[in-house]
Design an enzyme around this catalytic site. Structure first.
Site, PDB file in Angstrom:
ATOM      1  N   MET A  11       0.829  -1.206   0.000  1.00 52.25           N
ATOM      2  CA  MET A  11       0.000   0.000   0.000  1.00 52.25           C
ATOM      3  C   MET A  11       0.863   1.255   0.000  1.00 52.25           C
ATOM      4  SD  MET A  11      -3.312  -0.748  -0.047  1.00 52.25           S
ATOM      5  CE  MET A  11      -4.260   0.483   0.831  1.00 52.25           C
ATOM      6  N   GLY A  12       1.731   1.381   0.989  1.00 52.91           N
ATOM      7  CA  GLY A  12       2.522   2.601   1.126  1.00 52.91           C
ATOM      8  C   GLY A  12       3.390   2.890  -0.078  1.00 52.91           C
ATOM      9  N   LYS A 164     -13.654   2.891   8.211  1.00 53.63           N
ATOM     10  CA  LYS A 164     -12.895   1.895   7.436  1.00 53.63           C
ATOM     11  C   LYS A 164     -13.148   0.498   7.994  1.00 53.63           C
ATOM     12  CE  LYS A 164      -9.840   0.299   4.469  1.00 53.63           C
ATOM     13  NZ  LYS A 164      -9.373  -0.971   4.970  1.00 53.63           N
ATOM     14  N   GLU A 171     -17.504  -5.414   3.329  1.00 53.90           N
ATOM     15  CA  GLU A 171     -16.757  -6.158   2.305  1.00 53.90           C
ATOM     16  C   GLU A 171     -16.782  -7.656   2.598  1.00 53.90           C
ATOM     17  OE1 GLU A 171     -12.114  -6.622   2.063  1.00 53.90           O
ATOM     18  OE2 GLU A 171     -12.683  -4.623   1.376  1.00 53.90           O
TER      19      GLU A 171
END
Length: 300
Positions: A11-12, A164, A171
């Site tokens: 991700m980062g 989130k 999800e």
């Protein structure tokens, strides 16, 4: 603007690359990545002009905790920390208080988009003070999709990670429903083209979604999902969502059942869980093959 990025993993690293492509100056640090620009947090802080903005994108738990603690000793009044991992929202207020005592701002940011975020943009959900969020807004605007949307200031500190958490709980339920539909059609003896059925649903139907697009892609690559083991890890957010539902007396049967189904997947090679495993692999790179065991969870 100038930004420090701590954590250059799936991700980062992709987030840093997207920000650079949008014209921002990113100074990256990671414990192991050869892509890092500096060798430690102190050097990262020295490379950034005050007042600094640093985005922390490391695994939740102790790695995040130790990073925030170390930054609290290195940063100065007026600096700003954005914590973008899959942190349990209850940890945000203590961290914000630790930094606030030194005049350092704190934003909690939930990030969704998986390994496709660099190309398509990310969903960003933040909590914190309005002034801090406005200051970092150029970064949020560059990370979110070019067509607009994908960003919300959800509320005060903790709200970003809370929404989130709920996002990931939803999800879980959506992925489980697709998995159960796959298993039912495959077992019916009537449906000859299960992959084609999912593909047909991608346009014009009420279940069309990015998850459905990813499932169709996975079935194109492996129509019977024979190369996958029906195993799906849970990365924490589903458990926290169910716990929050219990604490708030809010019924959440679909999300709870989806979480328990992941537990069950560790006992049997379930066809429906192969779909969940395939979807996680598509958006987050969490492949579990026949020969593999558990895989490390990552934020989606």
């Amino acid at each position: 603007m100038q930004l420090g990025m701590v954590g250059l993993g799936k991700m980062g690293g992709n987030m840093a690359a997207r920000l650079r492509e949008k014209g921002h100056e990113v100074v990256g640090y990671d414990v192991v990545s050869p892509e890092r620009d500096v060798d430690d947090l102190a050097s990262l802080v020295d490379r950034l002009a005050a007042p600094r903005v640093i985005w922390v994108m490391v695994p939740a738990g102790e790695p995040t905790e130790s990073t925030i603690t170390e930054l609290a000793g290195l940063l100065q009044e007026g600096d700003l920390v954005i914590e973008g991992g899959n942190t349990h929202y209850v940890a945000d207020r203590p961290r914000a208080d630790l930094l606030a005592a030194k005049g350092i701002g704190y934003i909690d940011a939930g990030v969704s988009g998986g390994v496709w975020g660099r190309q398509n943009g990310y969903g960003i959900m933040v909590g914190g003070e309005a002034a801090d969020i406005e200051r970092a807004r150029p970064v949020f605007d560059s990370l979110t999709p070019d067509v607009g949307g994908g960003f919300v200031h959800a509320g005060p500190i903790g709200a970003g990670h809370f929404v989130k958490m709920v996002h990931n709980g939803i999800e879980y339920g959506m992925m489980q429903a697709f998995g159960e539909g796959f298993e039912l059609m495959a077992a019916s003896g009537i449906v000859d083209d299960v992959p084609g059925t999912f593909e047909s649903w991608r346009e014009g139907t009420v279940v069309r979604s990015w998850l459905l697009d990813l499932l169709s892609r996975a079935l194109e690559e492996d129509p019977g999902l024979e190369g996958l083991r029906g195993y799906a890890q849970d990365s924490g957010e589903g458990r926290w969502t169910v716990q929050a539902a219990v604490d708030l007396a809010v019924p959440a049967p679909a999300i709870t059942a989806a979480l328990f189904a992941r537990f069950a997947s560790r006992q049997d090679d379930s066809p429906s869980m192969k779909v969940v495993a395939a979807l996680r692999n598509q958006f987050g790179g969490h492949a579990v093959t026949k020969a593999d065991g558990a895989t490390n969870a990552d934020q989606a």
